[in-house]
Structure formats: C-alpha cells, structure tokens
Motif scaffolding. Structure first.
Motif, PDB file in Angstrom:
ATOM      1  N   ARG A   1       0.689  -1.257  -0.407  1.00  0.00           N
ATOM      2  CA  ARG A   1      -0.471  -0.376  -0.172  1.00  0.00           C
ATOM      3  C   ARG A   1       0.710   1.276   0.216  1.00  0.00           C
ATOM      4  O   ARG A   1       1.007   1.804   1.102  1.00  0.00           O
ATOM      5  N   VAL A   2       0.891   2.172  -0.854  1.00  0.00           N
ATOM      6  CA  VAL A   2       1.773   3.154  -1.100  1.00  0.00           C
ATOM      7  C   VAL A   2       0.279   4.437  -1.255  1.00  0.00           C
ATOM      8  O   VAL A   2      -0.368   4.668  -2.225  1.00  0.00           O
ATOM      9  N   GLN A   3       0.554   5.671  -0.230  1.00  0.00           N
ATOM     10  CA  GLN A   3      -0.169   6.195  -0.032  1.00  0.00           C
ATOM     11  C   GLN A   3       0.285   7.946  -0.972  1.00  0.00           C
ATOM     12  O   GLN A   3       1.524   8.067  -1.003  1.00  0.00           O
ATOM     13  N   LEU A   4       0.149   7.865  -1.921  1.00  0.00           N
ATOM     14  CA  LEU A   4       0.431   8.960  -3.294  1.00  0.00           C
ATOM     15  C   LEU A   4       0.191  10.261  -1.891  1.00  0.00           C
ATOM     16  O   LEU A   4      -0.279  10.287  -1.510  1.00  0.00           O
ATOM     17  N   ARG A   5       1.027  11.158  -2.738  1.00  0.00           N
ATOM     18  CA  ARG A   5       1.153  13.298  -2.098  1.00  0.00           C
ATOM     19  C   ARG A   5      -0.080  13.572  -3.092  1.00  0.00           C
ATOM     20  O   ARG A   5      -0.534  14.546  -2.872  1.00  0.00           O
ATOM     21  N   THR A   6      -0.296  13.032  -4.665  1.00  0.00           N
ATOM     22  CA  THR A   6      -0.679  13.836  -5.461  1.00  0.00           C
ATOM     23  C   THR A   6      -2.129  13.566  -5.429  1.00  0.00           C
ATOM     24  O   THR A   6      -1.731  11.938  -5.631  1.00  0.00           O
ATOM     25  N   ARG A   7      -3.244  13.703  -5.699  1.00  0.00           N
ATOM     26  CA  ARG A   7      -4.436  13.154  -6.417  1.00  0.00           C
ATOM     27  C   ARG A   7      -4.885  13.271  -7.958  1.00  0.00           C
ATOM     28  O   ARG A   7      -5.412  13.113  -8.175  1.00  0.00           O
ATOM     29  N   ALA A   8      -4.273  13.513  -8.605  1.00  0.00           N
ATOM     30  CA  ALA A   8      -4.236  14.163  -9.554  1.00  0.00           C
ATOM     31  C   ALA A   8      -4.150  12.969 -10.724  1.00  0.00           C
ATOM     32  O   ALA A   8      -2.810  11.723 -10.576  1.00  0.00           O
ATOM     33  N   ASP A   9      -4.871  12.766 -11.836  1.00  0.00           N
ATOM     34  CA  ASP A   9      -5.167  11.210 -12.201  1.00  0.00           C
ATOM     35  C   ASP A   9      -4.196  10.261 -13.240  1.00  0.00           C
ATOM     36  O   ASP A   9      -3.103  10.117 -13.587  1.00  0.00           O
ATOM     37  N   ILE A  10      -3.279  12.046 -13.711  1.00  0.00           N
ATOM     38  CA  ILE A  10      -2.684  11.980 -14.553  1.00  0.00           C
ATOM     39  C   ILE A  10      -1.410  11.392 -14.189  1.00  0.00           C
ATOM     40  O   ILE A  10       0.207  10.507 -14.389  1.00  0.00           O
ATOM     41  N   ILE A  11      -0.637  12.246 -13.166  1.00  0.00           N
ATOM     42  CA  ILE A  11       0.685  11.584 -11.890  1.00  0.00           C
ATOM     43  C   ILE A  11      -0.023  10.161 -11.540  1.00  0.00           C
ATOM     44  O   ILE A  11       0.832   9.139 -11.223  1.00  0.00           O
ATOM     45  N   MET A  12      -0.952   9.722 -10.757  1.00  0.00           N
ATOM     46  CA  MET A  12      -1.153   8.546 -10.440  1.00  0.00           C
ATOM     47  C   MET A  12      -1.525   7.536 -11.688  1.00  0.00           C
ATOM     48  O   MET A  12      -0.307   6.297 -11.078  1.00  0.00           O
ATOM     49  N   THR A  13      -1.517   7.701 -12.626  1.00  0.00           N
ATOM     50  CA  THR A  13      -1.508   6.970 -14.059  1.00  0.00           C
ATOM     51  C   THR A  13       0.021   6.629 -14.364  1.00  0.00           C
ATOM     52  O   THR A  13       0.473   5.049 -14.318  1.00  0.00           O
ATOM     53  N   LEU A  14       1.021   7.726 -14.730  1.00  0.00           N
ATOM     54  CA  LEU A  14       1.905   7.601 -14.792  1.00  0.00           C
ATOM     55  C   LEU A  14       3.180   7.117 -14.303  1.00  0.00           C
ATOM     56  O   LEU A  14       3.448   5.902 -14.626  1.00  0.00           O
ATOM     57  N   THR A  15       2.515   7.240 -12.615  1.00  0.00           N
ATOM     58  CA  THR A  15       3.052   5.977 -11.511  1.00  0.00           C
ATOM     59  C   THR A  15       2.997   4.969 -11.504  1.00  0.00           C
ATOM     60  O   THR A  15       3.949   3.718 -11.293  1.00  0.00           O
ATOM     61  N   ALA A  16       1.772   4.683 -11.286  1.00  0.00           N
ATOM     62  CA  ALA A  16       1.167   3.392 -11.617  1.00  0.00           C
ATOM     63  C   ALA A  16       1.870   2.095 -12.686  1.00  0.00           C
ATOM     64  O   ALA A  16       2.643   1.118 -12.648  1.00  0.00           O
ATOM     65  N   ILE A  17       2.237   3.270 -14.033  1.00  0.00           N
ATOM     66  CA  ILE A  17       2.616   2.443 -15.411  1.00  0.00           C
ATOM     67  C   ILE A  17       4.151   2.760 -14.782  1.00  0.00           C
ATOM     68  O   ILE A  17       4.699   1.464 -15.201  1.00  0.00           O
ATOM     69  N   LEU A  58       7.188   6.296  -4.317  1.00  0.00           N
ATOM     70  CA  LEU A  58       7.388   7.675  -3.670  1.00  0.00           C
ATOM     71  C   LEU A  58       8.034   8.427  -4.714  1.00  0.00           C
ATOM     72  O   LEU A  58       8.255   9.460  -4.810  1.00  0.00           O
ATOM     73  N   SER A  59       9.072   8.326  -4.717  1.00  0.00           N
ATOM     74  CA  SER A  59      10.191   8.243  -5.261  1.00  0.00           C
ATOM     75  C   SER A  59       9.830   8.823  -7.424  1.00  0.00           C
ATOM     76  O   SER A  59      10.331   9.871  -8.010  1.00  0.00           O
ATOM     77  N   MET A  60       8.899   7.757  -7.400  1.00  0.00           N
ATOM     78  CA  MET A  60       8.819   7.879  -9.337  1.00  0.00           C
ATOM     79  C   MET A  60       7.694   9.044  -9.216  1.00  0.00           C
ATOM     80  O   MET A  60       7.926   9.495 -10.342  1.00  0.00           O
ATOM     81  N   GLU A  61       6.889   8.992  -8.209  1.00  0.00           N
ATOM     82  CA  GLU A  61       5.834   9.428  -7.971  1.00  0.00           C
ATOM     83  C   GLU A  61       6.412  11.294  -7.958  1.00  0.00           C
ATOM     84  O   GLU A  61       6.547  12.162  -8.576  1.00  0.00           O
ATOM     85  N   ARG A  62       7.379  11.579  -7.471  1.00  0.00           N
ATOM     86  CA  ARG A  62       8.115  12.943  -6.948  1.00  0.00           C
ATOM     87  C   ARG A  62       8.843  12.687  -8.695  1.00  0.00           C
ATOM     88  O   ARG A  62       8.871  14.643  -8.856  1.00  0.00           O
ATOM     89  N   LEU A  63       9.651  12.369  -9.398  1.00  0.00           N
ATOM     90  CA  LEU A  63      10.088  12.756 -10.357  1.00  0.00           C
ATOM     91  C   LEU A  63       9.335  12.865 -11.856  1.00  0.00           C
ATOM     92  O   LEU A  63       9.545  13.748 -12.461  1.00  0.00           O
ATOM     93  N   ILE A  64       7.879  12.308 -11.240  1.00  0.00           N
ATOM     94  CA  ILE A  64       7.376  13.056 -12.431  1.00  0.00           C
ATOM     95  C   ILE A  64       6.258  13.900 -12.261  1.00  0.00           C
ATOM     96  O   ILE A  64       6.817  14.453 -13.213  1.00  0.00           O
ATOM     97  N   ILE A  65       6.684  13.701 -11.382  1.00  0.00           N
ATOM     98  CA  ILE A  65       6.185  15.790 -11.096  1.00  0.00           C
ATOM     99  C   ILE A  65       6.846  16.514 -10.824  1.00  0.00           C
ATOM    100  O   ILE A  65       6.059  17.680 -11.307  1.00  0.00           O
TER     101      ILE A  65
END
Length: 78
Positions: A1-17, A58-65
């Motif tokens: 379970r990873v709680q992301l820091r953003t709720r933007a669909d595009i960020i969540m999608t790209l992080t998941a991919i 979380l690191s990948m989410e940060r890079l995408i952001i």
C-alpha cells in the motif's frame, strides 16, 4: 500500500505505469479517491524490502511531478 501525495489522475496513472515496468513489481489496484496504489513486489521477504519498494514508488511519483506536475504538487514533494 503506497499513499501517494497527489490526487492528479495523470500523476497517479504515470506512477502506476512506471512501477509496473519495474521487473518483479505490479500495481494490483488503484484507489483514485484516496490516491493509494496497491503494489505487489515479487521476492519481498522482509519489511525492509516492502519499505524499499514503497520509497521507490514515492520517488517515481516525485520525478513525474518534477517533470509535469504543477507548482502546488511540487511543493508537496520537495
């Protein structure tokens, strides 16, 4: 379970991919309402392995952001 820091669909999608491209990891479920990714990691035999996978996500989410996120999103992960 990873709680992301953003709720933007595009960020969540790209992080998941991105996480699904890592050998041995797979996003099993996305909870859009709560911005949570449920990630399965093969070979995770300790809580340390699980924590490492969580921090990698979380690191990948940060890079995408950093690449495409808003200033407000960047402030969340700086």
């Amino acid at each position: 379970r990873v709680q992301l820091r953003t709720r933007a669909d595009i960020i969540m999608t790209l992080t998941a991919i991105t996480i699904s491209l890592v050998p041995g990891s797979l996003v099993l479920e996305v909870d859009r309402r709560n911005a949570v990714l449920y990630v399965h990691v093969l070979g995770a035999s300790s809580t340390g392995d699980v924590e490492e996978a969580r921090l990698h996500t979380l690191s990948m989410e940060r890079l995408i952001i950093a690449a495409i996120g808003s200033k407000a999103e960047w402030e969340l992960v700086r």
